[in-house]
Design an enzyme around this catalytic site. Structure first.
Site, PDB file in Angstrom:
ATOM      1  N   ARG A   5      32.454 -34.042  31.807  1.00 43.44           N
ATOM      2  CA  ARG A   5      31.644 -32.827  31.889  1.00 43.44           C
ATOM      3  C   ARG A   5      31.740 -32.061  30.580  1.00 43.44           C
ATOM      4  NH1 ARG A   5      30.046 -32.050  37.161  1.00 43.44           N
ATOM      5  NH2 ARG A   5      31.306 -33.029  38.794  1.00 43.44           N
ATOM      6  N   GLU A  44      29.948 -27.034  50.336  1.00 41.63           N
ATOM      7  CA  GLU A  44      30.986 -26.340  49.556  1.00 41.63           C
ATOM      8  C   GLU A  44      30.586 -24.924  49.189  1.00 41.63           C
ATOM      9  OE1 GLU A  44      33.110 -29.606  46.705  1.00 41.63           O
ATOM     10  OE2 GLU A  44      30.954 -29.343  46.450  1.00 41.63           O
ATOM     11  N   ARG A 100      31.234 -39.679  46.142  1.00 39.20           N
ATOM     12  CA  ARG A 100      30.725 -40.161  44.854  1.00 39.20           C
ATOM     13  C   ARG A 100      31.043 -41.636  44.615  1.00 39.20           C
ATOM     14  NH1 ARG A 100      29.082 -36.233  41.471  1.00 39.20           N
ATOM     15  NH2 ARG A 100      29.863 -34.110  41.706  1.00 39.20           N
ATOM     16  N   GLY A 107      22.724 -34.921  35.432  1.00 37.86           N
ATOM     17  CA  GLY A 107      22.166 -33.911  36.311  1.00 37.86           C
ATOM     18  C   GLY A 107      21.665 -32.696  35.568  1.00 37.86           C
ATOM     19  N   GLY A 127      28.404 -29.921  47.436  1.00 33.74           N
ATOM     20  CA  GLY A 127      27.197 -29.153  47.174  1.00 33.74           C
ATOM     21  C   GLY A 127      27.523 -27.688  46.981  1.00 33.74           C
ATOM     22  N   THR A 182      22.292 -37.406  40.336  1.00 30.50           N
ATOM     23  CA  THR A 182      23.177 -36.455  40.991  1.00 30.50           C
ATOM     24  C   THR A 182      23.171 -36.684  42.489  1.00 30.50           C
ATOM     25  OG1 THR A 182      23.551 -34.123  41.574  1.00 30.50           O
ATOM     26  CG2 THR A 182      21.317 -34.725  40.938  1.00 30.50           C
ATOM     27  N   ILE A 183      24.339 -36.604  43.109  1.00 32.16           N
ATOM     28  CA  ILE A 183      24.404 -36.743  44.561  1.00 32.16           C
ATOM     29  C   ILE A 183      23.838 -35.503  45.244  1.00 32.16           C
ATOM     30  CG2 ILE A 183      26.419 -38.263  44.434  1.00 32.16           C
ATOM     31  CD1 ILE A 183      28.097 -35.872  45.466  1.00 32.16           C
ATOM     32  N   ASP A 184      23.624 -34.422  44.490  1.00 28.16           N
ATOM     33  CA  ASP A 184      23.133 -33.172  45.071  1.00 28.16           C
ATOM     34  C   ASP A 184      21.611 -33.140  45.248  1.00 28.16           C
ATOM     35  OD1 ASP A 184      25.675 -31.954  45.223  1.00 28.16           O
ATOM     36  OD2 ASP A 184      25.590 -31.476  43.089  1.00 28.16           O
TER      37      ASP A 184
END
Length: 358
Positions: free
Chosen positions: A75, A232, A285, A112, A180, A135-137
């Site tokens: 990141r 989250e 993930r 993302g 999330g 992104t998993i979001d």
């Protein structure tokens, strides 16, 4: 010679390898000139500090089904990307220098929202950039779907599935915390697929009394358990009224690991019920991508490869109305695709009795 740089940035997810494989296979199968792929290690850090390796066919063999990323990721928050590092390195200048040093024709970035902001910055600085929505979001603006999302939904759903039997056996309330922070797409889909009784999203502030009402009504109806899927970033109506500054102050004094534990504590005290919290965490993930993501990521990669061969840069490859589209990076950067509280899917979920705490 066509020279292509590629990197994966931000949180990892399933199908990163499948997407990179799609780019490589499309370009190498259709280019009319020699091609070199340079993989930057650990995301933008590799581009900043010149950590890269020349990739060949062996690197892209047998990776379609493998989760994670063969290049590693990290990141690099956009808010600090233009701030020199501890050694005074100008990150943006360093990225440009390494791009030109390798004589790259373009850079492909899989990432993302935050990572796309940096990609757009590099594009504005004159670099040829193409991005793929990872992104998993599923919160990237300009695309109906992101790769990694469906795999994460399946994992989170299986977690909720498994909770049903133990919740019923012990007659407990279970709070399942799904990833999330800012958007609730993952929790919404996993909660519906897993048969959660209550779903709490960042976009719909909840009233604890409404949640208690649902639990008590289920008790009176002879239901032994209640399952609550919580994002989250879920937030109460009281906290939603606070300013960002005041909410930040509250979080500094927070005594709970997360909102799920605070919610569990409130439910236990108000109802006397036994409450348990389950946090799948980074399991969401991990692992192999599901079939949908393998196909979807491959298609995205192929479209990116076709764009490279045509010299179309400055775009994210998106997916709208079941078709691949090219979305200008400047239109994507800085925008989130959130769940609309009035969306049809929310209304349909309420039709079948799911409570959103509102």
């Amino acid at each position: 010679m066509l020279r292509i740089g590629i990197l994966t940035s931000g949180g990892d997810c399933q199908a990163l390898n499948a997407a990179m494989r799609g780019v490589y296979k499309c370009v190498t199968n259709n280019a009319k000139e020699p091609v070199e792929f340079y993989g930057f290690e650990d995301g933008y850090k590799g581009l900043i500090y010149g950590k890269f390796r020349l990739l060949n066919e062996d690197d892209f063999t047998n990776i379609l089904t493998i989760g994670g990323t063969i290049l590693g990721t990290s990141r690099c928050p956009f808010k600090t990307i233009q701030v020199p590092d501890e050694n005074g390195v100008d990150k943006v200048a360093a990225m440009k220098q390494n791009y030109y040093k390798l004589q790259l024709n373009c850079l492909v970035m899989l990432g993302g929202n935050g990572s796309t902001k940096t990609a757009n910055l590099l594009s504005d600085q004159g670099l040829n950039v193409i991005t793929l929505p990872k992104t998993i979001d599923n919160d990237l603006w300009g695309t109906d779907m992101t790769f990694g999302f469906q795999s994460a939904v399946d994992i989170a759903t299986r977690c909720i599935d498994e909770i049903h039997t133990t919740a019923n056996s012990h007659g407990r309330v279970f709070v399942v915390e799904i990833m999330g922070h800012k958007t609730g797409w993952l929790t919404l889909n996993a909660g519906m697929a897993g048969g959660a009784d209550i779903i709490l999203l960042p976009e719909i502030p909840y009233d604890i009394d409404k949640i208690i009402d649902v639990i008590e009504k289920r008790d009176k109806a002879g239901k032994r358990f209640t399952i609550i899927a919580v994002a989250e970033g879920a937030i109460s109506k009281e906290d939603a009224k606070l300013s960002k500054k005041d909410y930040a102050k509250k979080l500094q004094k927070y005594t709970f690991p997360s909102v799920s534990y605070e919610l569990a504590d409130q439910i236990s005290k108000k109802t006397g019920r036994e409450v348990r919290v389950t946090v799948p965490g980074h399991i969401q993930r991990g692992g192999a991508p599901v079939a949908y993501d393998r196909v979807f990521a491959t298609r995205l990669g192929a479209e990116a490869g076709a764009m490279i061969l045509k010299g179309n840069y400055g775009f994210m490859v998106g997916y709208k109305n079941r078709e691949m589209v090219r979305v200008p990076l400047k239109d994507v950067a800085g925008k989130l695709k959130t769940v609309d509280p009035d969306a049809r899917i929310i209304k349909e979920a309420k039709m079948v009795g799911i409570c959103f705490g509102d």
